[in-house]
Design an enzyme around this catalytic site. Structure first.
Site, mmCIF file in Angstrom:
data_model
loop_
_atom_site.group_PDB
_atom_site.id
_atom_site.type_symbol
_atom_site.label_atom_id
_atom_site.label_comp_id
_atom_site.label_asym_id
_atom_site.label_seq_id
_atom_site.Cartn_x
_atom_site.Cartn_y
_atom_site.Cartn_z
ATOM 1 N N HIS A 82 28.619 -56.524 62.560
ATOM 2 C CA HIS A 82 27.677 -56.231 61.480
ATOM 3 C C HIS A 82 27.079 -57.533 60.961
ATOM 4 O O HIS A 82 27.714 -58.583 60.998
ATOM 5 C CB HIS A 82 28.375 -55.451 60.364
ATOM 6 C CG HIS A 82 28.486 -53.987 60.686
ATOM 7 N ND1 HIS A 82 27.629 -53.041 60.180
ATOM 8 C CD2 HIS A 82 29.318 -53.315 61.513
ATOM 9 C CE1 HIS A 82 27.948 -51.848 60.654
ATOM 10 N NE2 HIS A 82 28.966 -51.984 61.475
ATOM 11 N N ARG A 127 24.223 -43.356 65.271
ATOM 12 C CA ARG A 127 25.527 -43.005 64.702
ATOM 13 C C ARG A 127 25.849 -43.942 63.521
ATOM 14 O O ARG A 127 25.742 -43.556 62.370
ATOM 15 C CB ARG A 127 26.609 -43.084 65.799
ATOM 16 C CG ARG A 127 27.886 -42.334 65.471
ATOM 17 C CD ARG A 127 28.835 -43.107 64.593
ATOM 18 N NE ARG A 127 29.231 -44.388 65.175
ATOM 19 C CZ ARG A 127 29.811 -45.361 64.470
ATOM 20 N NH1 ARG A 127 30.052 -45.206 63.189
ATOM 21 N NH2 ARG A 127 30.136 -46.495 65.047
ATOM 22 N N ASP A 128 26.152 -45.190 63.821
ATOM 23 C CA ASP A 128 26.538 -46.127 62.766
ATOM 24 C C ASP A 128 25.409 -46.309 61.751
ATOM 25 O O ASP A 128 25.632 -46.424 60.548
ATOM 26 C CB ASP A 128 26.891 -47.482 63.405
ATOM 27 C CG ASP A 128 27.895 -48.278 62.594
ATOM 28 O OD1 ASP A 128 28.042 -47.992 61.391
ATOM 29 O OD2 ASP A 128 28.514 -49.195 63.148
ATOM 30 N N CYS A 135 28.392 -49.809 55.537
ATOM 31 C CA CYS A 135 29.742 -49.249 55.500
ATOM 32 C C CYS A 135 30.029 -48.857 54.067
ATOM 33 O O CYS A 135 29.831 -49.655 53.161
ATOM 34 C CB CYS A 135 30.767 -50.274 55.991
ATOM 35 S SG CYS A 135 32.481 -49.734 55.777
ATOM 36 N N HIS A 160 31.361 -55.401 68.434
ATOM 37 C CA HIS A 160 30.567 -54.631 67.450
ATOM 38 C C HIS A 160 30.508 -55.477 66.176
ATOM 39 O O HIS A 160 31.495 -55.600 65.458
ATOM 40 C CB HIS A 160 31.292 -53.292 67.231
ATOM 41 C CG HIS A 160 30.692 -52.376 66.212
ATOM 42 N ND1 HIS A 160 30.033 -51.219 66.561
ATOM 43 C CD2 HIS A 160 30.674 -52.413 64.859
ATOM 44 C CE1 HIS A 160 29.651 -50.588 65.453
ATOM 45 N NE2 HIS A 160 30.032 -51.297 64.407
ATOM 46 N N ASN A 199 24.419 -53.154 61.968
ATOM 47 C CA ASN A 199 24.794 -53.958 63.122
ATOM 48 C C ASN A 199 23.698 -54.975 63.428
ATOM 49 O O ASN A 199 22.606 -54.915 62.878
ATOM 50 C CB ASN A 199 24.953 -53.046 64.336
ATOM 51 C CG ASN A 199 26.148 -52.163 64.200
ATOM 52 O OD1 ASN A 199 26.059 -51.084 63.632
ATOM 53 N ND2 ASN A 199 27.275 -52.612 64.688
HETATM 54 ZN ZN LIG Z 1 29.961 -50.407 62.499
#
Ligand SMILES: [Zn+2]
Length: 318
Positions: A218, A22-23, A249, A216, A258
């Site tokens: 990064h 996802r991310d 991002c 979470h 991440n």
């Molecule tokens: Zn993220």
């Protein structure tokens, strides 16, 4: 096994929630096929991962990489014991998550007002209102899907700069009051450091107790693992991570993904924290996924030299 955990203050076990699908994939232009996503999930499951964020129910015109989330979720649900989560930006996404039988849906909220408007086109308090609607829809459907409120830009923001701790905690409480089953903290843009992580995590635990469920981080400035360690020390025991550290991002120039899942699994094992992950299998999967992403930046360190001999012995002893 070493007896490190005997004198460590760290939790005996921790969960690495895989968010690369996802991310990671939402932030890079290369499209990964549905078949490859399912293969990724199969191999991650075989490597011992039991929590995977499989995609995001956003409009396909915004994120075509996530257009097959319903199919990927349906596949993930066939693996016994796997908890499949999805990101939902709003009620519409939540309805699809409920319909698809996701085990967990995560509604992101940006504590930074400016980031919230840029990224979600809503103020943070409008997102809290959306949480109320999502909770009502979940309950009306008699669904078992858990709802997590993810408080992002919790340590600072590329657009706004400082994000006040008091505002982060206010919004965390508001999400709980609005019906979130649990909440998490995200360093969306890589502004956190171990000191700020420890402080904010301690305060979040005071507000939410064990309903504060996940960190979470990064790795934009190389501190993701250090930040995980700081959170572990105050008792946080679930962390999002992305295989090969893929991701970024759109509102954080130079952002990287991440914490790399394989590096995090190695660090936790080395510290005597059980994850249930077979690191060599995860490294094999990493090589496969990197092969699906030609030309895309990937991160992490463990893959270069592999496990040290001491860690291999510890793995064999399990
Ligand atoms: Zn993220």
């Amino acid at each position: 096994m070493s007896n490190k955990s005997d004198f460590s203050t760290l939790p005996a076990q921790a969960v690495i929630r895989e968010v690369g699908l996802r991310d990671g994939l939402q932030s890079i232009p290369t499209r990964v096929s549905t078949a490859h996503k399912c293969e990724w999930i199969t191999d991650a499951f075989a490597a011992g991962q039991r929590e995977i964020e499989v995609g995001s129910f956003v409009p396909p015109r915004l994120l075509p990489q996530m257009a097959d989330t319903a199919e990927v979720l349906a596949f993930a649900r066939t693996l016994p014991g796997l908890k499949a989560s999805v990101l939902v930006p709003n009620l519409k996404g939540a309805e699809r998550a409920i319909e698809g039988g996701a085990h967990l849906m995560i509604l992101p909220l940006s504590a930074s007002h400016a980031h919230s408007l840029a990224n979600l086109r809503k103020t943070p308090d409008e997102v809290v209102d959306e949480m109320k609607r999502i909770r009502a829809a979940r309950d009306a459907a008699g669904s078992q899907t858990l709802i997590e409120g993810g408080v992002g830009t919790a340590f600072g923001c590329t657009i706004q700069g400082e994000v006040k701790t008091s505002e982060v905690l206010r919004l965390m409480q508001a999400l709980l009051d609005a019906g979130a089953d649990r909440v998490s903290l995200a360093d969306t843009v890589g502004y956190a450091d171990p000191h700020s992580v420890r402080e904010l995590s301690e305060q979040a635990l005071k507000i939410a107790g064990d309903r504060f469920c996940c960190g979470h981080f990064h790795d934009t400035r190389g501190l993701a693992l250090a930040n995980v360690y700081a959170a572990l020390e105050v008792g946080v025991s679930r962390f999002d991570a992305s295989l090969a550290g893929i991701g970024g991002c759109p509102h954080a120039p130079g952002a990287s993904g991440n914490a790399a899942s394989e590096d995090l699994a190695f660090m936790l094992q080395a510290c005597g924290v059980r994850t249930g992950i077979h690191i060599e299998k995860l490294l094999a999967l990493r090589a496969k996924v990197v092969g699906w992403l030609p030309g895309e930046p990937t991160h992490g360190a463990l893959w270069r030299a592999g496990l040290p001999k001491t860690a291999q012995a510890a793995t064999a002893a399990h």
